[in-house]
Design a protein around this motif. Structure first.
Motif, mmCIF file in Angstrom:
data_model
loop_
_atom_site.group_PDB
_atom_site.id
_atom_site.type_symbol
_atom_site.label_atom_id
_atom_site.label_comp_id
_atom_site.label_asym_id
_atom_site.label_seq_id
_atom_site.Cartn_x
_atom_site.Cartn_y
_atom_site.Cartn_z
ATOM 1 N N ARG A 511 0.838 -1.193 0.000
ATOM 2 C CA ARG A 511 0.000 0.000 0.000
ATOM 3 C C ARG A 511 0.872 1.241 0.000
ATOM 4 N NH1 ARG A 511 -5.487 -0.236 3.429
ATOM 5 N NH2 ARG A 511 -6.124 -2.375 3.032
ATOM 6 N N MET A 512 0.323 2.336 -0.484
ATOM 7 C CA MET A 512 1.079 3.580 -0.485
ATOM 8 C C MET A 512 1.123 4.205 0.904
ATOM 9 S SD MET A 512 0.791 6.589 -3.282
ATOM 10 C CE MET A 512 2.149 7.723 -3.542
ATOM 11 N N THR A 513 0.051 3.975 1.678
ATOM 12 C CA THR A 513 -0.051 4.549 3.006
ATOM 13 C C THR A 513 -0.073 3.430 4.036
ATOM 14 O OG1 THR A 513 -1.393 6.311 2.045
ATOM 15 C CG2 THR A 513 -1.374 6.169 4.423
ATOM 16 N N SER A 514 0.474 3.707 5.198
ATOM 17 C CA SER A 514 0.561 2.723 6.268
ATOM 18 C C SER A 514 -0.799 2.126 6.613
ATOM 19 C CB SER A 514 1.159 3.395 7.511
ATOM 20 O OG SER A 514 0.913 2.631 8.661
ATOM 21 N N LEU A 515 -0.803 0.825 6.880
ATOM 22 C CA LEU A 515 -2.029 0.162 7.310
ATOM 23 C C LEU A 515 -2.492 0.684 8.667
ATOM 24 C CD1 LEU A 515 -1.153 -3.509 6.325
ATOM 25 C CD2 LEU A 515 -2.999 -2.151 5.371
ATOM 26 N N GLN A 516 -1.534 1.185 9.471
ATOM 27 C CA GLN A 516 -1.867 1.675 10.805
ATOM 28 C C GLN A 516 -2.363 3.121 10.784
ATOM 29 O OE1 GLN A 516 1.295 0.129 10.216
ATOM 30 N NE2 GLN A 516 0.320 -1.811 10.777
ATOM 31 N N GLU A 517 -2.105 3.819 9.683
ATOM 32 C CA GLU A 517 -2.467 5.230 9.639
ATOM 33 C C GLU A 517 -3.963 5.402 9.385
ATOM 34 O OE1 GLU A 517 -1.017 9.020 6.991
ATOM 35 O OE2 GLU A 517 0.482 7.682 7.843
ATOM 36 N N ASN A 518 -4.538 6.394 10.041
ATOM 37 C CA ASN A 518 -5.966 6.673 9.885
ATOM 38 C C ASN A 518 -6.160 7.431 8.575
ATOM 39 O OD1 ASN A 518 -8.666 6.945 10.340
ATOM 40 N ND2 ASN A 518 -8.478 8.464 11.957
ATOM 41 N N ASN A 519 -6.352 6.692 7.486
ATOM 42 C CA ASN A 519 -6.344 7.286 6.154
ATOM 43 C C ASN A 519 -7.725 7.793 5.767
ATOM 44 O OD1 ASN A 519 -5.832 7.957 3.504
ATOM 45 N ND2 ASN A 519 -4.507 6.197 3.169
ATOM 46 N N LEU A 521 -8.564 8.554 2.593
ATOM 47 C CA LEU A 521 -8.886 8.230 1.207
ATOM 48 C C LEU A 521 -10.023 7.211 1.140
ATOM 49 C CD1 LEU A 521 -5.311 7.977 -0.327
ATOM 50 C CD2 LEU A 521 -6.947 9.838 -0.577
ATOM 51 N N PRO A 522 -10.873 7.319 0.121
ATOM 52 C CA PRO A 522 -12.023 6.413 0.028
ATOM 53 C C PRO A 522 -11.661 4.950 -0.165
ATOM 54 C CG PRO A 522 -12.354 8.367 -1.330
ATOM 55 C CD PRO A 522 -10.928 8.387 -0.877
ATOM 56 N N ALA A 523 -10.445 4.667 -0.661
ATOM 57 C CA ALA A 523 -10.056 3.274 -0.925
ATOM 58 C C ALA A 523 -8.540 3.169 -0.815
ATOM 59 C CB ALA A 523 -10.521 2.852 -2.323
ATOM 60 N N PRO A 524 -8.021 1.967 -0.526
ATOM 61 C CA PRO A 524 -6.557 1.802 -0.459
ATOM 62 C C PRO A 524 -5.918 2.045 -1.822
ATOM 63 C CG PRO A 524 -7.649 -0.334 -0.368
ATOM 64 C CD PRO A 524 -8.721 0.710 -0.247
ATOM 65 N N LEU A 525 -4.673 2.478 -1.798
ATOM 66 C CA LEU A 525 -3.980 2.838 -3.030
ATOM 67 C C LEU A 525 -2.706 2.016 -3.156
ATOM 68 C CD1 LEU A 525 -3.957 4.886 -5.428
ATOM 69 C CD2 LEU A 525 -2.489 6.315 -4.008
#
Length: 661
Positions: A511-519, A521-525
């Motif tokens: 993933r582009m962003t950490s799984l632990q981060e409160n993201n 974005l509407p969907a994983p990237l």
């Protein structure tokens, strides 16, 4: 948060600071903004750009500084400003959305979102009157036909999911003939007059030319290798390069590389140092050495910060306008040329058809037109560049985007390593070591929390997967160059952290962003396509293979092979967007390799400069290394030991040979 004021006044990003005085009530990317939009039941404007973007400046001046436009934006929308270089995941997701709407991407990137972040409209630069009318129409339409907005958002979200790297619309055919057909189509677009591809605007795209060189050498296609070198020579002598001070501009506005867009970016120049160094190892062309040296000198003079890191880039604009710092008025050039002006005009392209905005962007046109024939008047040009540097000295300089980014600085560490392999006595190893230490001090000092960028006031932004991928790659290359156990250890440590932080148990990609981060974005990237920088996942794939071979961790090699299997349909269908993936793919079934030399034979280390071998990482051994891969090779000092993802070959006497005859 106060939503009735511009809240960018405390931002550290140079781009956000440029909008801090706008009458628009700009907010930063924050969950509270979307919660407020839900409370109001209103749409959200998301505007994304970066500090050195010319058209971002134009729209800021025309629209966002205008009180009437601001009044409409503030009355009907909540407005968010994002620096794409701070939050590349936000930029990438919404860029995909705009392109899924059938609109060419670019910056500034402007979107209209629902209160849950899903996009419903987007585009790039809008003239003021069109922007104003658009905002008024959409606000009215949302009040009366909200259901249409919700339906479109759902359709677009499904389309984005289906066309992702593992979505249902991914082509399933993986026949080698499909790749050859796609590549042949691209190869037929080679511009035999000016190099590169037949199109404008024209970007240097180092990752693509790296692949073409690898493909040419692996498939015995000297015609393709010739075109790579033809392209590099043309770029080096063209208007894409700043011959007065050094460095390359971001892209050419025309197919002949004459007039550039005048931004200068760290990521371009770092990758071009790597590309020209690698190409020099294939063919010892003196021009390439000059490119590497002058580009490095410009980076150190103009982008290096007091803390030793490198800034992100220089603006295209100065106080006198776009490109004004870099270009010259005709009377200035006539005064400089004197009675020899006609000769100077021919040499530098001071011709009516090359006039730009009433000024001239000079480059060695005579040498450019003659290439690949060698020019005989290099001394003349040296005097001219010196004189033109003097003319620039009193001009207002373009603004510096002084934001230092982990990933882009890591690209430069790798570039210095590539330059050290090509030019082993030119001091590039020391440059790589010094910059790598700065990365550790400023970005990697907090345990298990690498940073993407950091600011003097203490503002911290967590690293994305592209930062970590490029940092791991940099330390792999530096470890190979120096034989340092500490660099190998850090690369392994960061690889474990990347798997833990960005790995996805349900997908082969990071993933582009950490799984632990409160993201938000509407969907994983999952970043799988190359842009101006190689895909984070493609870089990570190479990291897994090199470290897997070095450490003997077969699970990492298997992980990388699963990634290659999953991306193959997209890479074969769209090779132009998957250059690094195809570089790895073309090395299979053996895959990339590492070739180790004990340091008891330092003269043999110089062989690395004599040839370029696709995918083969040369490793300097150490008498004291505790790593088994190095320790085991001491039994045959003075030999090169090559291992790939499956096996190790018998020792070879020379780096340029795969094994003893």
């Amino acid at each position: 948060m106060n939503f009735f004021r511009n809240n960018l006044d405390k931002a550290q990003s140079p781009y956000l600071k440029q909008h801090a005085q706008n009458p628009v009530f700009w907010q930063t990317w924050h969950r509270a903004v979307f919660e407020e939009a839900q409370r109001r039941d209103c749409l959200v404007i998301l505007s994304i750009g970066y500090a050195t973007c010319h058209w971002c400046h134009v729209m800021e001046h025309e629209s966002f500084s205008d009180p009437l436009v601001a009044e409409v934006m503030n009355a009907h929308y909540l407005c968010i400003k994002v620096d794409r270089e701070e939050l590349p995941d936000v930029d990438a997701y919404y860029m995909d959305a705009v392109q899924a709407m059938g609109i060419p991407g670019g910056w500034p990137l402007n979107l209209i979102l629902l209160s849950d972040g899903r996009p419903v409209f987007g585009g790039t630069y809008f003239p003021k009157q069109r922007w104003l009318r658009l905002l008024q129409d959409l606000a009215e339409l949302y009040k009366s036909e909200k259901k249409r907005f919700l339906e479109y958002a759902e359709q677009l979200a499904l389309a984005l999911q289906e066309y992702g790297p593992t979505g249902s619309r991914v082509p399933q055919q993986t026949d080698e003939s499909q790749l050859k057909e796609a590549l042949n189509t691209l190869f037929q677009q080679f511009d035999t007059s000016y190099g590169g591809l037949k199109k404008a605007p024209k970007f240097p795209v180092p990752v693509w030319w790296n692949f073409v060189l690898d493909y040419a050498l692996l498939h015995q296609r000297p015609d393709l290798a010739d075109h790579v070198h033809f392209t590099l020579g043309k770029m080096a002598l063209s208007g894409l390069r700043d011959h007065v001070e050094g460095g390359f501009f971001r892209y050419s506005t025309d197919a002949a590389w004459h007039i550039p867009h005048f931004e200068k970016m760290l990521y371009d120049n770092a990758q071009l140092i790597s590309l020209f160094s690698r190409a020099y190892r294939h063919r010892h062309i003196p021009l390439y050495k000059d490119v590497v040296n002058t580009t490095t000198a410009w980076l150190e003079a103009r982008l290096q910060l007091p803390n030793g890191l490198y800034a992100s880039g220089l603006d295209a604009d100065s106080a006198e306008g776009e490109g004004a710092y870099y270009t010259f008025r005709e009377e200035e050039l006539k005064n400089l040329g004197g009675t020899e002006f006609s000769c100077m005009a021919e040499a530098l392209g001071i011709l009516p058809e090359l006039r730009w905005e009433g000024r001239y962007h000079v480059f060695p046109k005579k040498l450019f037109d003659a290439f690949p024939a060698e020019g005989k008047d290099a001394t003349y040009y040296t005097h001219v560049w010196t004189a033109l540097r003097t003319l620039r000295q009193d001009r207002p300089t373009p603004a510096l985007d002084d934001k230092a980014l982990l990933g882009w600085n890591a690209l430069l560490v790798k570039a210095f390593v590539e330059a050290a392999w090509a030019f082993p006595k030119a001091g590039f190893e020391e440059k790589a070591q010094n910059l790598a230490q700065r990365l550790k001090d400023h970005f990697l000092s907090e345990k298990n929390r690498p940073l993407r960028c950091c600011y003097p006031d203490g503002t911290r932004i967590s690293a994305r997967s592209d930062d970590l991928a490029l940092a791991i790659e940099a330390f792999i290359y530096l470890a190979a160059l120096t034989g340092s156990d500490a660099h190998w250890q850090l690369a392994v440590q960061l690889m474990n952290l990347a798997l833990e932080t960005f790995g996805d148990p349900a997908e082969p990609f990071f993933r582009m962003t950490s799984l632990q981060e409160n993201n938000l974005l509407p969907a994983p990237l999952y970043e799988t396509e190359d842009s101006v920088i190689p895909s984070a996942n493609a870089v990570m794939c190479g990291n897994l293979m090199y470290l897997g071979i070095f450490t003997g961790n077969t699970a990492w090699i298997e992980n990388a092979l699963r990634m290659l299997e999953a991306i193959r349909p997209m890479a074969y269908r769209y090779p132009g967007a998957h250059g690094l993936w195809l570089s790895w793919q073309s090395l299979l079934p053996e895959g990339p390799a590492i070739s180790a030399l004990t340091n008891r034979a330092p003269d043999k280390w110089m062989e690395v400069a004599q040839c370029y071998r696709p995918g083969v990482l040369p490793i300097k051994g150490s008498e004291t290394s505790a790593w088994p891969f190095i320790a085991e090779k001491r039994r045959a000092p003075g030999s090169w030991h090559l291992c790939n993802v499956h096996t190790c070959l018998p020792p070879a006497a020379h780096f340029c040979a795969s094994s003893e005859d």
